[in-house]
Design a protein around this motif. Structure first.
Motif, PDB file in Angstrom:
ATOM      1  N   HIS A 180      -8.954   0.687   5.844  1.00 56.32           N
ATOM      2  CA  HIS A 180      -9.288   2.111   5.694  1.00 56.32           C
ATOM      3  C   HIS A 180      -8.339   2.784   4.707  1.00 56.32           C
ATOM      4  O   HIS A 180      -8.778   3.575   3.846  1.00 56.32           O
ATOM      5  N   LYS A 181      -7.058   2.475   4.811  1.00 56.76           N
ATOM      6  CA  LYS A 181      -6.089   3.083   3.897  1.00 56.76           C
ATOM      7  C   LYS A 181      -6.321   2.616   2.464  1.00 56.76           C
ATOM      8  O   LYS A 181      -6.218   3.401   1.520  1.00 56.76           O
ATOM      9  N   GLY A 182      -6.640   1.342   2.298  1.00 56.25           N
ATOM     10  CA  GLY A 182      -6.927   0.833   0.961  1.00 56.25           C
ATOM     11  C   GLY A 182      -8.133   1.517   0.335  1.00 56.25           C
ATOM     12  O   GLY A 182      -8.120   1.848  -0.860  1.00 56.25           O
ATOM     13  N   ASN A 183      -9.176   1.749   1.135  1.00 53.69           N
ATOM     14  CA  ASN A 183     -10.356   2.448   0.621  1.00 53.69           C
ATOM     15  C   ASN A 183     -10.020   3.886   0.228  1.00 53.69           C
ATOM     16  O   ASN A 183     -10.523   4.400  -0.778  1.00 53.69           O
ATOM     17  N   PHE A 184      -9.164   4.539   1.044  1.00 52.70           N
ATOM     18  CA  PHE A 184      -8.752   5.902   0.708  1.00 52.70           C
ATOM     19  C   PHE A 184      -7.981   5.931  -0.609  1.00 52.70           C
ATOM     20  O   PHE A 184      -8.244   6.785  -1.475  1.00 52.70           O
ATOM     21  N   LEU A 185      -7.043   4.991  -0.784  1.00 57.19           N
ATOM     22  CA  LEU A 185      -6.263   4.953  -2.024  1.00 57.19           C
ATOM     23  C   LEU A 185      -7.150   4.614  -3.222  1.00 57.19           C
ATOM     24  O   LEU A 185      -6.934   5.133  -4.325  1.00 57.19           O
ATOM     25  N   LEU A 186      -8.133   3.754  -3.001  1.00 60.60           N
ATOM     26  CA  LEU A 186      -9.055   3.439  -4.089  1.00 60.60           C
ATOM     27  C   LEU A 186      -9.856   4.677  -4.498  1.00 60.60           C
ATOM     28  O   LEU A 186     -10.026   4.956  -5.697  1.00 60.60           O
ATOM     29  N   ASP A 187     -10.356   5.424  -3.501  1.00 63.66           N
ATOM     30  CA  ASP A 187     -11.085   6.659  -3.816  1.00 63.66           C
ATOM     31  C   ASP A 187     -10.181   7.656  -4.533  1.00 63.66           C
ATOM     32  O   ASP A 187     -10.623   8.344  -5.480  1.00 63.66           O
ATOM     33  N   ALA A 188      -8.905   7.749  -4.090  1.00 66.30           N
ATOM     34  CA  ALA A 188      -7.979   8.675  -4.740  1.00 66.30           C
ATOM     35  C   ALA A 188      -7.706   8.248  -6.176  1.00 66.30           C
ATOM     36  O   ALA A 188      -7.644   9.084  -7.084  1.00 66.30           O
ATOM     37  N   ASP A 196      -0.827   3.655 -15.541  1.00 64.22           N
ATOM     38  CA  ASP A 196      -1.876   2.643 -15.634  1.00 64.22           C
ATOM     39  C   ASP A 196      -2.654   2.596 -14.322  1.00 64.22           C
ATOM     40  O   ASP A 196      -2.387   1.768 -13.449  1.00 64.22           O
ATOM     41  N   LEU A 197      -3.602   3.499 -14.188  1.00 66.94           N
ATOM     42  CA  LEU A 197      -4.398   3.527 -12.965  1.00 66.94           C
ATOM     43  C   LEU A 197      -5.320   2.323 -12.863  1.00 66.94           C
ATOM     44  O   LEU A 197      -5.719   1.932 -11.766  1.00 66.94           O
ATOM     45  N   GLU A 198      -5.637   1.726 -14.001  1.00 64.12           N
ATOM     46  CA  GLU A 198      -6.466   0.525 -13.959  1.00 64.12           C
ATOM     47  C   GLU A 198      -5.719  -0.615 -13.261  1.00 64.12           C
ATOM     48  O   GLU A 198      -6.314  -1.379 -12.484  1.00 64.12           O
ATOM     49  N   ALA A 199      -4.401  -0.708 -13.513  1.00 64.76           N
ATOM     50  CA  ALA A 199      -3.596  -1.726 -12.825  1.00 64.76           C
ATOM     51  C   ALA A 199      -3.535  -1.443 -11.328  1.00 64.76           C
ATOM     52  O   ALA A 199      -3.525  -2.372 -10.508  1.00 64.76           O
ATOM     53  N   VAL A 200      -3.516  -0.173 -10.943  1.00 61.20           N
ATOM     54  CA  VAL A 200      -3.514   0.192  -9.524  1.00 61.20           C
ATOM     55  C   VAL A 200      -4.806  -0.266  -8.860  1.00 61.20           C
ATOM     56  O   VAL A 200      -4.792  -0.791  -7.742  1.00 61.20           O
ATOM     57  N   VAL A 201      -5.919  -0.100  -9.544  1.00 60.78           N
ATOM     58  CA  VAL A 201      -7.207  -0.545  -8.992  1.00 60.78           C
ATOM     59  C   VAL A 201      -7.192  -2.062  -8.785  1.00 60.78           C
ATOM     60  O   VAL A 201      -7.690  -2.570  -7.777  1.00 60.78           O
ATOM     61  N   ARG A 202      -6.603  -2.782  -9.751  1.00 60.15           N
ATOM     62  CA  ARG A 202      -6.518  -4.244  -9.602  1.00 60.15           C
ATOM     63  C   ARG A 202      -5.658  -4.611  -8.387  1.00 60.15           C
ATOM     64  O   ARG A 202      -5.999  -5.529  -7.623  1.00 60.15           O
ATOM     65  N   LYS A 203      -4.528  -3.933  -8.209  1.00 62.69           N
ATOM     66  CA  LYS A 203      -3.660  -4.224  -7.061  1.00 62.69           C
ATOM     67  C   LYS A 203      -4.388  -3.950  -5.755  1.00 62.69           C
ATOM     68  O   LYS A 203      -4.293  -4.736  -4.806  1.00 62.69           O
ATOM     69  N   LEU A 204      -5.101  -2.835  -5.711  1.00 61.84           N
ATOM     70  CA  LEU A 204      -5.851  -2.512  -4.490  1.00 61.84           C
ATOM     71  C   LEU A 204      -6.937  -3.551  -4.228  1.00 61.84           C
ATOM     72  O   LEU A 204      -7.191  -3.911  -3.073  1.00 61.84           O
ATOM     73  N   GLY A 205      -7.561  -4.026  -5.292  1.00 58.14           N
ATOM     74  CA  GLY A 205      -8.569  -5.074  -5.123  1.00 58.14           C
ATOM     75  C   GLY A 205      -7.969  -6.354  -4.567  1.00 58.14           C
ATOM     76  O   GLY A 205      -8.566  -7.011  -3.698  1.00 58.14           O
ATOM     77  N   LEU A 264      -9.683   6.444  -8.172  1.00 58.81           N
ATOM     78  CA  LEU A 264     -10.876   6.730  -8.971  1.00 58.81           C
ATOM     79  C   LEU A 264     -11.014   8.230  -9.234  1.00 58.81           C
ATOM     80  O   LEU A 264     -11.463   8.646 -10.312  1.00 58.81           O
ATOM     81  N   GLY A 265     -10.610   9.051  -8.248  1.00 59.01           N
ATOM     82  CA  GLY A 265     -10.637  10.489  -8.466  1.00 59.01           C
ATOM     83  C   GLY A 265      -9.668  10.911  -9.562  1.00 59.01           C
ATOM     84  O   GLY A 265      -9.997  11.770 -10.397  1.00 59.01           O
ATOM     85  N   LEU A 296       0.828  -1.206   0.000  1.00 60.69           N
ATOM     86  CA  LEU A 296       0.000   0.000   0.000  1.00 60.69           C
ATOM     87  C   LEU A 296       0.864   1.259   0.000  1.00 60.69           C
ATOM     88  O   LEU A 296       0.516   2.258  -0.639  1.00 60.69           O
ATOM     89  N   ASP A 297       2.002   1.226   0.706  1.00 63.86           N
ATOM     90  CA  ASP A 297       2.913   2.377   0.678  1.00 63.86           C
ATOM     91  C   ASP A 297       3.457   2.600  -0.729  1.00 63.86           C
ATOM     92  O   ASP A 297       3.571   3.753  -1.186  1.00 63.86           O
ATOM     93  N   THR A 298       3.801   1.507  -1.416  1.00 61.52           N
ATOM     94  CA  THR A 298       4.300   1.635  -2.792  1.00 61.52           C
ATOM     95  C   THR A 298       3.229   2.204  -3.713  1.00 61.52           C
ATOM     96  O   THR A 298       3.492   3.094  -4.530  1.00 61.52           O
ATOM     97  N   ILE A 299       2.002   1.710  -3.573  1.00 65.19           N
ATOM     98  CA  ILE A 299       0.904   2.213  -4.394  1.00 65.19           C
ATOM     99  C   ILE A 299       0.646   3.687  -4.094  1.00 65.19           C
ATOM    100  O   ILE A 299       0.368   4.489  -4.998  1.00 65.19           O
TER     101      ILE A 299
END
Length: 328
Positions: free
Chosen positions: A247-255, A179-188, A257-258, A156-159
């Motif tokens: 909580h941190k993962g949800n924040f990064l996911l929202d960021a 590639d933000l789509e790849a970031v979403v996959r990693k967070l998932g 998507l933003g 999560l720190d790397t992401i």
């Protein structure tokens, strides 16, 4: 497969048992890995207990996972395995505490069990008694969950650095093509792994509470009860860490998507500006493309250059206005 473990001569002795074997003297831990029906019956005969079936292990009711039968206690927890793969899993593992030995029943091979065996080979004192073996196995399971949470925290720190560009120089232009789509996959993937860890920790919390009560009523050793208190505190701290990571993962996911929305907005803005810039020239070209008989400019020698200049000027002026306002 039936594997019996016992301390012998300051070393850990491992014995493979068959359905016809007798129980070795001094055995403290019997491990059933994907046992056949004959092997399960053999353990029932040797220890005088009823080994739960695989279907019974999958039941989610607390009364079906934590119960006693005579002097034996049966406890089932969800244990994480295949954590390093793209598809982490949890498997139900039943711990049976009997006066003669601790019995584990499992249909997968989590890394925590292999780690405990390796540790016990270096420290045979971990298998001085059935209760010590049970606490040692639970300790290894909790340590493995902690290791996976640490890896998830680093990921999560790397992401986070990739998303917000902490390592980017001040004068460096951000990469909008990342590639933000790849970031979403990693967070998932991290969230899936974290949810499985939380499920495992929840079942371990209930198991340790039940085991603590059982040892208090059946006068377990002081060392084992103290060890269980330490394990309970470890599980509580890991639950808090897992909640923080969620909580941190949800924040990064929202960021993320933003940022995706910002990139899409930039693309739409480019199309909007292009449409606005080319709208006046299109209007002028449409006017002079009409086929009316009386149009004074048709007979002018400079009619064509004038129309071209008007179209260029009508395109440049909106572009200049957008640049002045800072919209481009």
């Amino acid at each position: 497969m039936i594997t019996a473990y016992l301390p012998h001569g300051g070393q850990l002795q491992r014995i493979e048992l068959t359905p016809d074997s007798t129980l070795p003297e001094g055995v403290v831990w019997i491990d059933l890995l994907e046992p056949s029906q004959a092997e399960a019956k053999a353990v029932e005969r040797l220890l005088g207990i009823e080994v739960p079936t695989r279907e019974e292990m999958q039941e989610i009711e607390i009364s079906s996972r934590l119960y006693r039968e005579g002097d034996a206690s049966f406890m089932t927890a969800n244990i994480l395995y295949h954590a390093e793969t793209p598809q982490p899993q949890t498997t139900a593992v039943t711990f049976m505490r009997t006066p003669r030995a601790t019995v584990t029943l499992r249909y997968a091979d989590p890394q925590s069990f292999r780690q405990f065996v390796a540790r016990a080979q270096r420290q045979p004192a971990l298998l001085v008694s059935p209760d010590a073996a049970l606490c040692g196995i639970l300790d290894a399971v909790i340590d493995r969950a902690a290791d996976v949470l640490e890896i998830g925290s680093k990921d999560l720190d790397t992401i986070s650095r990739d998303i917000f560009g902490y390592d980017r120089k001040p004068d460096e232009v951000p990469d909008d093509e990342s590639d933000l789509e790849a970031v979403v996959r990693k967070l998932g993937h991290i969230e899936d792994l974290n949810s499985r860890i939380r499920d495992s920790l929840l079942s371990l919390t209930r198991l340790i509470a039940f085991l603590t009560l059982t040892m208090a009523e059946q006068r377990g050793t002081k060392e084992s009860r103290t060890w269980l208190k330490t394990l309970a505190r470890d599980v509580q701290s890991l639950n808090e860490q897992a909640a923080f990571l969620a909580h941190k993962g949800n924040f990064l996911l929202d960021a993320t998507l933003g940022l995706i929305n910002i990139q899409q907005t930039k693309i739409i803005k480019i199309f909007s500006v292009a449409a606005t810039v080319f709208l006046p020239p299109t209007l002028i070209a449409s006017i002079y493309g009409m086929n009316f008989q009386h149009m004074p400019e048709l007979n002018w020698n400079f009619g064509y250059p004038m129309a071209i200049l008007l179209m260029i000027a009508s395109a440049v002026l909106p572009y200049w206005w957008f640049k002045r306002k800072g919209w481009l």
